[in-house]
Scaffold this motif. Structure first.
Motif, PDB file in Angstrom:
ATOM      1  N   LYS A  89      68.989  44.776 -22.283  1.00  0.00           N
ATOM      2  CA  LYS A  89      67.574  44.508 -22.028  1.00  0.00           C
ATOM      3  C   LYS A  89      66.794  44.448 -23.341  1.00  0.00           C
ATOM      4  O   LYS A  89      65.975  43.545 -23.555  1.00  0.00           O
ATOM      5  N   ARG A  92      67.933  41.267 -25.265  1.00  0.00           N
ATOM      6  CA  ARG A  92      67.383  40.027 -24.695  1.00  0.00           C
ATOM      7  C   ARG A  92      65.912  39.856 -25.077  1.00  0.00           C
ATOM      8  O   ARG A  92      65.460  38.743 -25.381  1.00  0.00           O
ATOM      9  N   GLU A  93      65.156  40.938 -25.055  1.00  0.00           N
ATOM     10  CA  GLU A  93      63.743  40.860 -25.430  1.00  0.00           C
ATOM     11  C   GLU A  93      63.603  40.506 -26.905  1.00  0.00           C
ATOM     12  O   GLU A  93      62.725  39.725 -27.291  1.00  0.00           O
ATOM     13  N   LYS A  94      64.483  41.063 -27.723  1.00  0.00           N
ATOM     14  CA  LYS A  94      64.421  40.831 -29.171  1.00  0.00           C
ATOM     15  C   LYS A  94      64.692  39.365 -29.508  1.00  0.00           C
ATOM     16  O   LYS A  94      64.105  38.820 -30.449  1.00  0.00           O
ATOM     17  N   HIS A  95      65.580  38.724 -28.738  1.00  0.00           N
ATOM     18  CA  HIS A  95      65.984  37.350 -29.041  1.00  0.00           C
ATOM     19  C   HIS A  95      65.523  36.359 -27.976  1.00  0.00           C
ATOM     20  O   HIS A  95      66.126  35.297 -27.824  1.00  0.00           O
ATOM     21  N   ALA A  96      64.477  36.711 -27.265  1.00  0.00           N
ATOM     22  CA  ALA A  96      63.958  35.835 -26.206  1.00  0.00           C
ATOM     23  C   ALA A  96      63.614  34.460 -26.774  1.00  0.00           C
ATOM     24  O   ALA A  96      62.986  34.336 -27.827  1.00  0.00           O
ATOM     25  N   GLY A  97      64.062  33.429 -26.075  1.00  0.00           N
ATOM     26  CA  GLY A  97      63.746  32.072 -26.480  1.00  0.00           C
ATOM     27  C   GLY A  97      64.755  31.428 -27.410  1.00  0.00           C
ATOM     28  O   GLY A  97      64.673  30.221 -27.668  1.00  0.00           O
ATOM     29  N   ASN A  98      65.705  32.203 -27.921  1.00  0.00           N
ATOM     30  CA  ASN A  98      66.717  31.636 -28.810  1.00  0.00           C
ATOM     31  C   ASN A  98      67.863  31.087 -27.969  1.00  0.00           C
ATOM     32  O   ASN A  98      68.582  31.843 -27.307  1.00  0.00           O
ATOM     33  N   GLU A  99      68.044  29.788 -27.987  1.00  0.00           N
ATOM     34  CA  GLU A  99      69.035  29.144 -27.127  1.00  0.00           C
ATOM     35  C   GLU A  99      70.456  29.233 -27.682  1.00  0.00           C
ATOM     36  O   GLU A  99      71.402  28.823 -26.997  1.00  0.00           O
ATOM     37  N   ARG A 102      73.601  34.022 -25.900  1.00  0.00           N
ATOM     38  CA  ARG A 102      73.591  34.409 -24.485  1.00  0.00           C
ATOM     39  C   ARG A 102      74.146  35.815 -24.389  1.00  0.00           C
ATOM     40  O   ARG A 102      75.197  36.126 -24.964  1.00  0.00           O
TER      41      ARG A 102
END
Length: 266
Positions: A89, A92-99, A102
């Motif tokens: 969690k 995911r928040e730290k790297h939100a938006g990085n495509e 995964r």
């Protein structure tokens, strides 16, 4: 009791321990990779082991996504897994938006990833926690493509070095003046020790113990690299207590390759 049952309970203890630490994990010295000299040292170590070309990387036990950040900065595409949903969690928040990354919930010892699907596997401070190291190494060999690289950052957390024992005394002296650090590993030291005592590497993970297991799993071109540049970089920005902590344990970096079809490296 069958081994699988023993490992089930131990793994749940491990999951619970790291999940409880997830919210403050980046506040503990040595876990967050600070921008500046420390980040530069990590970047140099990973680039030196994996090369310049972008690769498809499986990061094991990614935690809050700090090593993930280094891998992404080098242009790699990353699948990052962890056993703790709480850690994921934060990552995911730290790297939100990085495509190019995964995050998945999975067991690093049995990744369930397809055969020969990755160019590299990277892990930090994972191997000492393995309940079945031979099984884990066999799985990692399986998911690497021929010529793929394995990169392990770890250390002997069970026994301080001779200098480390003196450093521990110095840390205790410093804490008499500045107070206890609630975020360092010692904040849950009883749980940490209880888990460590039940692990195959509970008496200490050393490169000398790990290399034969890596060889037996089929890896070749095994190289040991010094962790000293990373520790030196940490000391450049740390306070006295944390500078002393970089001296406590013997750390190492191990790199190896799955042999290619022609026996060479990728």
């Amino acid at each position: 009791m069958p081994m699988d049952a023993r490992n089930h309970h131990l793994k749940e203890d491990i999951r619970e321990y790291w999940s409880k630490r997830s919210e403050t994990f980046d506040l503990a010295f040595g876990h967050r990779i600070q921008p500046g000299p420390e980040l530069d040292a990590w970047t140099a170590a990973i680039r030196g082991a994996l090369g310049e070309a972008p690769r498809r990387v499986l990061e094991l036990a990614c935690g809050t996504g700090e090593v993930t950040n280094v891998l992404l900065s080098l242009g790699h595409d990353v699948i990052a897994l962890d056993f703790s949903e709480a850690m994921l969690k934060v990552a995911r928040e730290k790297h939100a938006g990085n495509e190019r990354v995964r995050f998945i919930l999975a067991d690093a010892e049995r990744t369930m990833e397809p055969d020969e699907s990755y160019d590299a596997i990277v892990c930090r401070h994972l191997v000492w926690t393995l309940t079945e190291p031979e099984q884990a190494l066999a799985d990692w060999f399986r998911v690497l493509r021929p010529g793929g690289r394995l990169l392990v950052f770890d250390g002997n957390w069970a026994r301080p070095t001779p200098i480390g024992r003196l450093a521990l005394l110095a840390v205790s002296a410093v804490e008499r003046f500045v107070g206890h650090d609630p975020h360092y590993d010692g904040a849950m030291s009883e749980r940490h020790q209880a888990i460590m005592g039940r692990l195959p590497f509970g008496e200490g993970l050393t490169a000398e113990r790990l290399v034969p297991l890596v060889e037996a799993a089929g890896f070749g071109d095994i190289r040991l690299m010094s962790h000293r540049p990373i520790a030196a970089a940490q000391r450049r920005t740390a306070d006295l207590r944390n500078r002393l902590r970089t001296l406590l344990y013997r750390r190492f970096i191990l790199a190896a390759s799955r042999p290619s079809a022609t026996g060479g490296r990728a």
